[in-house]
Enzyme design. Structure first.
Site, PDB file in Angstrom:
ATOM      1  N   GLU A 149       0.712  -1.230   0.088  1.00 39.32           N
ATOM      2  CA  GLU A 149      -0.070  -0.053  -0.244  1.00 39.32           C
ATOM      3  C   GLU A 149       0.859   1.388  -0.049  1.00 39.32           C
ATOM      4  OE1 GLU A 149      -2.392  -2.825   2.982  1.00 39.32           O
ATOM      5  OE2 GLU A 149      -0.333  -2.480   2.267  1.00 39.32           O
ATOM      6  N   ASP A 178      -1.959  -5.429   3.498  1.00 39.66           N
ATOM      7  CA  ASP A 178      -2.218  -5.647   4.837  1.00 39.66           C
ATOM      8  C   ASP A 178      -2.942  -6.772   5.298  1.00 39.66           C
ATOM      9  OD1 ASP A 178      -0.688  -3.455   5.680  1.00 39.66           O
ATOM     10  OD2 ASP A 178      -2.439  -1.997   6.036  1.00 39.66           O
ATOM     11  N   ASP A 225      -5.755  -7.932   6.315  1.00 33.79           N
ATOM     12  CA  ASP A 225      -6.944  -7.718   6.878  1.00 33.79           C
ATOM     13  C   ASP A 225      -7.938  -7.523   5.836  1.00 33.79           C
ATOM     14  OD1 ASP A 225      -6.530  -5.089   6.196  1.00 33.79           O
ATOM     15  OD2 ASP A 225      -6.678  -4.133   8.109  1.00 33.79           O
ATOM     16  N   GLU A 238      -9.513  -4.636   4.530  1.00 29.66           N
ATOM     17  CA  GLU A 238      -9.305  -3.670   3.841  1.00 29.66           C
ATOM     18  C   GLU A 238      -7.802  -4.227   2.861  1.00 29.66           C
ATOM     19  OE1 GLU A 238     -10.711  -0.654   2.799  1.00 29.66           O
ATOM     20  OE2 GLU A 238     -12.290  -1.784   3.993  1.00 29.66           O
ATOM     21  N   TYR A 296       1.303  -6.076  13.348  1.00 29.18           N
ATOM     22  CA  TYR A 296       0.014  -5.565  12.614  1.00 29.18           C
ATOM     23  C   TYR A 296      -0.868  -4.687  13.702  1.00 29.18           C
ATOM     24  CZ  TYR A 296      -3.458  -4.036   9.135  1.00 29.18           C
ATOM     25  OH  TYR A 296      -4.235  -3.671   8.220  1.00 29.18           O
ATOM     26  N   ARG A 337      -3.932  -3.694  13.430  1.00 20.49           N
ATOM     27  CA  ARG A 337      -5.476  -3.634  13.421  1.00 20.49           C
ATOM     28  C   ARG A 337      -5.996  -5.224  13.852  1.00 20.49           C
ATOM     29  NH1 ARG A 337      -4.564  -0.008   9.128  1.00 20.49           N
ATOM     30  NH2 ARG A 337      -5.232   1.950   9.409  1.00 20.49           N
ATOM     31  N   HIS A 351      -5.228 -12.477  13.953  1.00 20.44           N
ATOM     32  CA  HIS A 351      -3.936 -11.919  14.375  1.00 20.44           C
ATOM     33  C   HIS A 351      -3.452 -11.881  15.467  1.00 20.44           C
ATOM     34  CE1 HIS A 351      -5.327  -9.185  10.476  1.00 20.44           C
ATOM     35  NE2 HIS A 351      -5.100 -10.465  10.233  1.00 20.44           N
TER      36      HIS A 351
END
Length: 868
Positions: free
Chosen positions: A7, A80, A82, A84, A295, A297, A344
């Site tokens: 990203e 990432d 997740d 998104e 990470y 989130r 996670h």
């Protein structure tokens, strides 16, 4: 060559260090496409088909990715780990296939929970396919946001002037804040008294005790509700001879807290470091991309076995191996979270052996230290303490006093980390942690040195802080931790709430919107309904529910309800809201009078009205009675008994009046349909007839100073939205105060305009920034939007970056301003000798700078749906 796409450029830079020359790492700068910003981009009649649109401002990034894809043998999507991140990878795959740029080796997905060499190289060895369940969950959430926004916003525009939709989850969060505001307003303070005594043991050791029993009965909170009763009790305590009738000692323990999740990190960073949820997530993102933490989130509280081993090694080295410090077996934590992010790890440092530096200056370092301490403490022994409660009574047992205290036997994890508590009085903190008692024995006589009666009043529930609101949202299952920061930011950006002393206050239009939704869309702002929908979306993430079926069920009811509300006349909506809000707008009066009786004409009825600029309270006898009051409770609202006559305008013969408006006081001439009006600036006073001249001056603006000696064009002075200024031929210069608008002469005006045009402040004229966006995440310097000779620009005091052409600097987000400044700083200075020209692919500095600028332009210009 293998193409790796992530990203952000920061993440690309870190990963590039771990991969060899066979890899090329590029950044997509987040999402490359989104739903087209127009009606019909989600089609409920066609299984909720979505019209995705790539912005032209993404062309530079996509051109670079496309060129690299042509040279690559395969594509590795390393966004990432997740929902998104999965969606960004999906969008990239769709785009590459559509443009026929996908290499023969195809695309593979890799994820890693930390950006370290071991984690990255290990992930590269275990590629997988895209997770369709996570992509479906992303599409479902995006479709819900779009459908609510494009369906509900037109309803609000027609039925509630000036209102905008806050969003599906944001509206429910706003309801929490508004309900707390109503609880505070409805609270009636009750008086109560407490009696305490300063005591001394037989050995002369001092301690404190509180009166808990009177005349053989337990003393309740409101039993002493007058000064007379409290003083009588105090006198009895002061004169009484008491002795210890019981001593109760109990061992107690406190277990360490689990490692941080997204939610608990936001809460503790708010309480300990004073960071907003948005600031916390930005800093955590920087730490993650730099390879310093895992990470950020996540809902998970577990840690990898190797991380637990590293933590225990740090504890043994720094604090010892004794059982009071290091448990025999590692601690394992579990959470009830059901969504995909539970897979996670908790948020932890990637290198536990790297102790935080003492006195860390930057906010990122302070947050990193907080994460380290919480992680280490999570594997330490429980704190052991001894709690003692002593009861003292007189001979007849008509008085009972209680003394309590606590002694920490072994601090355990408290030696490293203590969780901060909010909304707790100093006395409560002392009861739990600080107060110690001398050794007392049953039957021991104690002396009363003094007694005191203290008056108190019950307090309303405290307004939410970001930490307490996040905690409450998590308890109710509203939203998900990774979205909390953006939810709160939307409420602030749309002025539905404001932060004062770090607590949320509901604004008038936020309360009106909440009332409208509760009255006409009650199901969709219900806590249970919202939590249930979140649970269904989690089931989609887990692959247990069909996302189209979920949307069909939602849309069938929501569309029908929207059509029903659209058929209601605006006047009937206002009437319904007037009745719904009556307890808040017109609370019962202490004197028994009708709270709706107009205080101006004494016979009109007050009621809710809506206008172009929102809601207000007005008299039913309008226009004969012009009483108005701002929307809100009577006690907390600013009232207006109609216009105050200041005098007569000598030019027109019309009356000049002082009035109160939604945006403050203003003056007006006459009563025409569109009469001349002028706002009263903060540094000028118009309070009565003696200020008629000042009012007339304000009404005469803009003032023409004269024609410029060089251009012949007029120079004018006036007061605008951002303060007093000079204007000439489309150019402007700031003035320091409103008085200068009426005092500045031609010579001074010409000089100020010339210096403003040259980008220099006029002599003696401080040039305030157009906007302050926040501290730069790396340098800590304040980023400001300034006006220069060649247009607006951002500056951190060291580097200046122009606002891209065609963009409004006031609308550019903080992250994009940081990117512009960083991109400009990365470019070669004009005074330095430029390096020899090299192929475009080998000029990372220039390429990165241009890419960042393009990304900012894309983000800032891209229109968004009414709901985020």
């Amino acid at each position: 060559m293998q193409l790796v796409i992530v990203e952000s450029p920061a993440k690309a830079k870190t990963i590039n260090k771990y991969l060899g020359s066979d890899y090329e790492v590029l950044a997509s700068f987040g999402h490359i496409r989104d739903l087209a910003v127009r009606d019909g981009s989600v089609d409920p009649t066609n299984d909720f088909a979505m019209d995705w649109e790539v912005s032209a401002d993404r062309s530079r990034q996509l051109k670079e990715i496309g060129g690299a894809a042509k040279r690559a043998t395969n594509v590795i999507l390393a966004t990432d780990p997740d929902r998104e991140g999965e969606a960004i990878s999906w969008h990239l795959t769709e785009w590459l296939v559509k443009k026929k740029l996908m290499p023969k080796g195809g695309a593979q997905r890799v994820t890693f929970n930390a950006i370290t060499k071991d984690a990255v190289t290990s992930a590269m060895a275990r590629p997988r396919e895209l997770d369709t369940a996570l992509i479906d969950a992303y599409r479902a959430r995006r479709a819900l946001a779009y459908l609510v926004g494009f369906t509900l916003s037109p309803v609000l525009w027609r039925k509630l002037p000036g209102a905008r939709s806050a969003g599906r989850v944001q509206s429910v969060s706003l309801r929490l804040i508004c309900e707390r505001e109503s609880e505070i307003e409805a609270h009636e303070a009750r008086e109560y008294w407490t009696v305490t005594a300063a005591m001394a043991s037989a050995a002369g050791d001092a301690f404190g005790a509180k009166l808990v029993g009177l005349d053989g009965k337990k003393l309740e909170q409101f039993d002493l509700n007058t000064e007379a009763l409290a003083e009588a009790a105090r006198a009895r305590v002061a004169a009484a001879k008491v002795s210890v009738t019981s001593v109760e000692t109990k061992p107690a323990s406190r277990n360490p807290y689990a490692p941080f999740t997204t939610s608990t990190l936001q809460q503790e960073a708010s309480k300990k470091l004073g960071l907003s949820a948005d600031q916390t997530m930005r800093l955590a993102q920087q730490l993650y991309e730099a390879g310093r933490i895992t990470y950020m989130r996540t809902d998970g509280v577990q840690m990898a076995p190797e991380a637990i081993t590293a933590v225990r090694a740090v504890i043994a080295e720094d604090y010892g191996r004794g059982p009071d410090v290091l448990p025999e077996k590692p601690r394992h934590y579990a959470t009830k979270a059901k969504n995909a992010q539970e897979a996670h790890e908790a948020i932890r440092p990637t290198e536990l052996a790297a102790r935080p530096a003492k006195g860390a200056a930057s906010e990122a370092d302070r947050l990193s230290a907080l994460i380290w301490k919480r992680t280490v403490a999570s594997q330490m022994a429980s704190a052991r303490m001894e709690r003692t409660s002593v009861l003292l009574e007189d001979a007849g047992r008509t008085l009972a006093l209680r003394a309590s205290g606590q002694v920490i036997i072994s601090p355990g994890f408290l030696a490293v980390y203590t969780e901060t508590r909010e909304d707790v009085s100093a006395d409560e903190e002392a009861d739990d942690d600080d107060r110690r008692l001398p050794r007392l024995t049953q039957g021991e006589a104690c002396a009363t040195r003094s007694a005191e009666a203290k008056q108190s009043f019950t307090q309303p529930p405290p307004r939410y802080t970001e930490a307490s609101l996040v905690k409450r949202m998590e308890e109710l299952g509203i939203g998900r931790p990774s979205t909390y920061a953006s939810i709160l930011q939307v409420l602030k950006d749309r002025a539905y709430v404001k932060l004062e002393a770090k607590r949320f206050h509901a604004e008038e239009k936020g309360r009106l919107l909440t009332a409208f939704l509760e009255r006409f869309f009650d199901t969709y702002v219900g806590y249970d309904y919202t939590a249930g929908l979140e649970g269904q979306l989690d089931e989609v993430s887990a692959g247990n529910q069909d996302w189209v079926a979920l949307l069909r069920a939602f849309w069938a009811d929501f569309e029908a309800r929207t059509k029903e509300v659209l058929e209601i006349r605006p006047s009937d909506v206002t009437k319904a809201l007037d009745e719904w809000l009556e307890p808040m707008l017109f609370p019962e009066r202490a004197d028994g009078e009708d709270p709706r009786l107009c205080p101006s004409c004494n016979n009109g009825r007050l009621g809710l009205k809506t206008g172009k600029f929102g809601a207000f309270i007005a008299c039913s006898n309008y226009p004969e009675c012009r009483y108005t009051r701002q929307f809100g409770t009577e006690g907390g609202a600013k009232e207006s008994n109609g216009p105050m006559l200041l005098g007569i305008d000598p030019a027109s013969g019309e009356p000049v009046t002082l009035r109160d408006g939604r945006f403050g006081a203003y003056v007006q001439i006459g009563e025409a349909e569109k009469p001349p009006r002028a706002s009263i600036p903060k540094d000028m006073q118009v309070a009565g007839p003696d200020d008629l001249d000042t009012a007339l001056k304000l009404l005469s603006l803009p003032r023409t100073i004269g024609n410029h000696p060089e251009t012949g064009e007029p120079i004018t002075a006036s007061i605008g939205r951002y303060g007093p200024y000079l204007a000439h031929a489309g150019k402007y210069a700031r003035l320091t105060g409103s008085a200068e608008v009426f005092e500045t002469g031609m010579n001074a005006a010409v000089v100020k305009l010339a210096e403003a045009a040259a980008g220099r402040p006029a002599r003696g004229t401080p040039q305030p920034p157009l906007k302050e966006l926040g501290a730069h995440p790396t340098s800590g310097a304040m980023i400001k939007l300034l006006s220069g000779r060649f247009g607006p620009y951002f500056s951190d005091g060291t580097t200046n970056a122009n606002v891209p052409k065609g963009l409004d600097g006031m609308e550019i987000a903080f992250e994009d301003a940081v990117a512009l400044i960083d991109a400009r700083a990365a470019m070669p200075s004009k005074g330095k000798k430029k390096p020899a020209r090299k192929p475009a692919a080998k000029k990372p500095a220039a390429k990165k700078a241009g890419t960042k600028a393009a990304a900012v332009k894309k983000t800032a210009t891209k229109k968004k749906a009414p709901v985020t």
